[in-house]
Structures are given as structure tokens and as C-alpha cells.
Design an enzyme around this catalytic site. Structure first.
Site, short mmCIF file in Angstrom:
data_model
loop_
_atom_site.label_atom_id
_atom_site.label_comp_id
_atom_site.label_asym_id
_atom_site.label_seq_id
_atom_site.Cartn_x
_atom_site.Cartn_y
_atom_site.Cartn_z
N ASP A 31 0.82 -1.22 0.00
CA ASP A 31 0.00 0.00 0.00
C ASP A 31 0.85 1.26 0.00
OD1 ASP A 31 -2.51 -1.19 0.02
OD2 ASP A 31 -2.62 -1.28 2.20
N ARG A 112 0.16 4.52 17.41
CA ARG A 112 -0.24 5.51 16.41
C ARG A 112 0.03 6.96 16.83
NH1 ARG A 112 0.44 1.51 13.71
NH2 ARG A 112 -1.08 0.66 12.26
N ASP A 141 -7.19 3.28 12.91
CA ASP A 141 -5.87 3.91 12.78
C ASP A 141 -5.94 5.28 12.10
OD1 ASP A 141 -4.53 1.92 14.15
OD2 ASP A 141 -4.33 0.69 12.35
N SER A 193 -4.47 -8.87 7.43
CA SER A 193 -3.87 -7.56 7.67
C SER A 193 -3.20 -7.60 9.05
CB SER A 193 -4.97 -6.49 7.63
OG SER A 193 -4.52 -5.33 8.28
#
Ligand code: ARG
Length: 428
Positions: A31, A112, A141, A193
Site C-alpha cells: 500500500d 499511532r 488507525d 492484515s
């Protein structure tokens, strides 16, 4: 009216006309690699990549940097943030016994805001006007990263290409091939994922979405299946000072190394597998499979020590605050002032949480089996059966019982009389 993914809804979203140099949060995966090229093409922008080491096992940072440069990054930065992550993010979570939904120790949620803070710092330093990330529009996220960036620097624009480009996996792979982006593992779609750091690993998506099936074996890449774990239990003694883990079996260690070693022990003994249905901030319910060997040992050990040194009032009150802390963290509100208020409480409640707890690791379980503290609210001579003396008098107990149960006894009588009255009335 068809929705236009490039339309700006929020004030902090980047204005396409103003995108000149972009700080891209870069993992080296498909990605963000496609993004590296796509942003250059779509916006004619320069790219600086930032990759943050939070203790993800098995990463080769040199390879990530080389890949970013090969794909046209002006600069490719790697920051080893493990110490800061452990000290300023994981430690407050330990003091708060932080678990979301009963089982998730929040490793991604803790990472994060640190990643986003570093993005802001490096964006300023390298003259970027925009921060780009690879989160989808369905997860937590995006909330955490955008909340933090928008809080810390309202002048930076945000780009989330995965939310707007509408490429499926196959199209991304095709785009990668066309643009000379190396695709790891062939064209096969990765089955799950994954996100990980030194506090845990998560897997979502693919076969995991079938709630009616148990997890497939290929999910677990970190923790040994409990049935394959050693037949002999292993004890590990964790020392704490003011709520912070400081030693393993008597050896003093820095927090990063200590957590990594505990994780290794847990992995071997099949400790820390969690299968939970989770409520995302954006409303969706989702199934997550977590491997959290360090957290599954350290958190119960910490809790055990609190039980010993804190009063019943402190311990019952703290639970409610712990849930609030975990929710704020989960929801990406790291800079919400209530969290700082709660941290002040957690620090105060942890001041005397010092001592040692022995955890017994055995085929998937981690159980406290021994504990000691110079601040224990425990006096063996008082606890022992049949003894009396000092601050505890058995002779005082009947008086205590009479007063302690006064209201309950009275209420019972009153209610019994009322029931009798109702029955008498019903007979007329
Ligand atoms: N459900 C967890 C959370 O919301 C894990 C998310 C993992 N993130 C990812 N990009 N795979 O914190």
C-alpha cells in the site's frame, strides 16, 4: 449523487492545490509503496518517507530505506522509537492495566499517536506541508493518526490515498507492476492484515472474518500454539518499581529489553492468544486475533502487586478509571486532557507498587504464584487462623457485624412486613 472521494469534508484534509512536499508514513509494504509513486504522479509532489521502529520483529530497515529511495523519495528516514514507545506509551498503559474490550492491550492504539507525533516533527524539519498515511476508511488507525496530526499542527494537510484511490488489491498489484514497484510474495493477496510492535501483534481480515470458524493455524506467527508448548511449566519473577517493570529473575533491565525478553518467554509457552469481537470507533464490529505474550504476563503481574499494596477502595475505584483510560487510547484521543488527568491518578496510585511477582507460564496460561512487596498491606500474624492481637481483635468482630449489617437486617424486616400486608389486603 455519487460520492466524490477527493472532496474535502474536514478542515484538516489537504487542499490538492497546496500539496508540494509530503511526509509519507512508510512501512515498505504494498500500500505505502504504491502510495509513494501515486502521490508523486497525482499531485506532482515531492516525498519524504518516515518509517518508525516500534520493535516490530523481523524488519530490515535498510531494505525499507533502499526501496523508498528507489521509488523516488527525496529522503527516507527511519526512527528507532522503541525507548520512547516503551517509556511514554506502554508504561502508562501498564500502570493503567489498559485492556480494551477485555482482552486487547492496545499496542496498535499506543503506537499511532507516537508515529503521528514523529510525522509532525519530521514534516516540519524537512519542509513538508502534508502528511500522508496508508490507513483505510474503515479502521481506527485513520482516526488516531489524523486526530494527533490535526491536534499537534493545524497547518499540515492530511492525505489518505487508500480512502480515495479506490484501487482493489488486484489493481494495486497491477499499478505496482506498471510502475516498477517490487511486489513481495508474488501477486498472491496476503491472507491477513497484520500490525505489530514490541507490545503485541494483530491479525484481521480474510478468513478471520468468518466468525463461526476457529482461527486457522497460519494466523499465529508469533506465539506457539499452547498444545505445542513445553510440558514443563516455567516460573518468571518480575520486579516492579512504582508500577514500572524493572527486573527479570533479579536481573535489572531497561524496559525495552525486559519487554522483549518477557515476550520471548510467553511465545514459547503459548501465552497471550486472544480472539475477540471488537467495537471500532467508527462503529463497525470486527474480529481480531491478537498475540500479546508480553502483555499477557506483565499486566496480570502488575495487577497482582496492586492487589497487595493498594486498599480495596483504591483498587475498586481504579478499575473504572482504567476503562476510561483504555477507551481514550483506543479512540485516538491521546491528547485529550482527561488522559493526562487520569495519568496523574495512575502515577499516584502506582507510587508504592514496588516488589516482585512470580508468574508461572504453562501451556498458554500465565498465573501469579508468588508475590512480595515492602509495601504489602498484609500481616501474616494477623491473617493467620486463630490468632489475635495487635491491630486486630477477634473479640471486636461481633460488634462490627452488628453495625455493619444494621441497614440490611432492618430492610429485610420492613420488606417482610410489607409483603405480609399486601397478602392480607389481597384476601379481602
Ligand atoms: N483492532 C486493533 C486496533 O484497532 C488493531 C488494528 C490493527 N491495525 C492494522 N492496520 N492492521 O487497534
Amino acid at each position: 449523487m455519487p460520492e466524490d472521494p477527493t472532496q474535502r469534508i474536514a478542515s484538516y484534509q489537504a487542499d490538492p492545490a497546496q500539496v508540494g512536499r509530503v511526509l509519507l508514513l512508510y512501512s515498505g509494504g504494498l500500500d505505502t509503496s504504491v502510495m509513494l509513486r501515486w502521490i508523486q504522479e497525482r499531485y506532482g509532489a515531492e516525498i519524504v518517507t518516515l518509517t518508525v521502529n516500534l520493535g516490530q520483529p523481523g524488519e530490515d530497515w535498510e531494505v525499507v530505506v533502499t526501496k523508498a529511495r528507489d521509488l523516488g523519495a527525496l529522503d527516507a528516514i527511519v526512527v528507532d522509537a522503541r525507548e520512547e514507545f516503551a517509556r511514554d506509551y506502554v508504561l502508562p498503559a501498564i500502570k493503567a492495566n489498559a485492556l480494551y474490550g477485555g482482552g486487547y492491550p492496545l499496542f496498535t492504539a499506543l503506537g499511532r499517536p507516537l508515529i503521528a507525533k514523529l510525522a509532525v516533527e519530521h514534516a516540519r524539519r524537512t519542509g513538508c506541508d502534508t502528511v500522508a498515511h496508508g490507513c483505510t476508511g474503515k479502521g481506527n488507525d485513520q482516526v488516531r493518526i489524523e486526530a494527533t496530526v490535526a491536534t499537534l499542527d493545524s497547518d499540515l494537510g492530511l492525505l489518505a490515498p487508500v480512502r480515495e484511490w479506490r484501487m482493489g488489491r488486484e489493481e494495486e498489484i497491477a499499478y505496482a507492476r506498471e510502475h516498477g514497484i517490487p511486489v513481495k510474495g508474488g501477486t498472491e493477496v496476503p491472507p491477513y492484515s497484520i500490525d505489530d510492535n514490541l507490545w503485541g501483534r494483530s491479525s484481521e481480515g480474510g478468513a478471520i472474518e468468518d466468525l463461526s470458524s476457529p482461527p486457522r493455524d497460519d494466523v499465529f506467527q508469533l506465539v506457539t500454539r499452547p498444545e505445542n508448548a513445553p510440558d514443563a511449566p516455567e516460573p518468571v519473577r518480575i520486579g516492579f518499581e512504582s508500577g514500572c517493570p524493572v527486573s527479570l529473575d533479579g536481573d535489572r533491565l531497561g524496559l525495552v529489553e525486559l519487554l522483549e525478553r518477557v515476550a520471548e518467554l510467553g511465545r514459547r509457552h503459548g501465552v497471550g492468544i486472544v480472539d475477540q469481537i471488537e467495537d471500532r470507533v467508527v462503529g463497525l464490529k470486527v474480529r481480531d486475533l491478537y498475540e500479546v505474550p508480553a502483555a499477557a504476563i506483565v499486566l496480570p503481574a502488575h495487577r497482582e502487586l496492586e492487589k497487595l499494596v493498594s486498599t480495596i477502595h483504591q483498587n475498586t475505584f481504579k478499575r473504572a478509571l482504567e476503562d476510561r483510560w483504555a477507551y481514550l487510547c483506543y479512540a485516538g484521543l491521546w491528547h485529550e486532557p482527561l488522559r493526562a488527568d487520569l495519568d496523574a491518578y495512575m502515577d499516584s496510585a502506582n507510587e508504592l507498587v514496588s516488589g516482585e511477582v512470580t508468574m508461572r507460564l504453562y501451556k498458554g496460561s500465565a498465573t501469579p504464584v508468588a508475590r512480595s512487596s515492602p509495601y504489602a498491606l498484609y500481616d501474616r500474624s494477623l491473617a493467620s487462623f486463630g490468632e489475635s492481637g495487635g491491630e486486630f481483635s477477634q473479640a471486636a468482630s461481633p460488634g462490627f457485624i452488628e453495625l455493619f449489617t444494621l441497614q440490611s437486617r432492618m430492610a429485610h424486616r420492613v420488606r417482610a412486613r410489607a409483603a405480609e400486608k399486601r397478602e392480607d389486603g389481597g384476601e379481602d
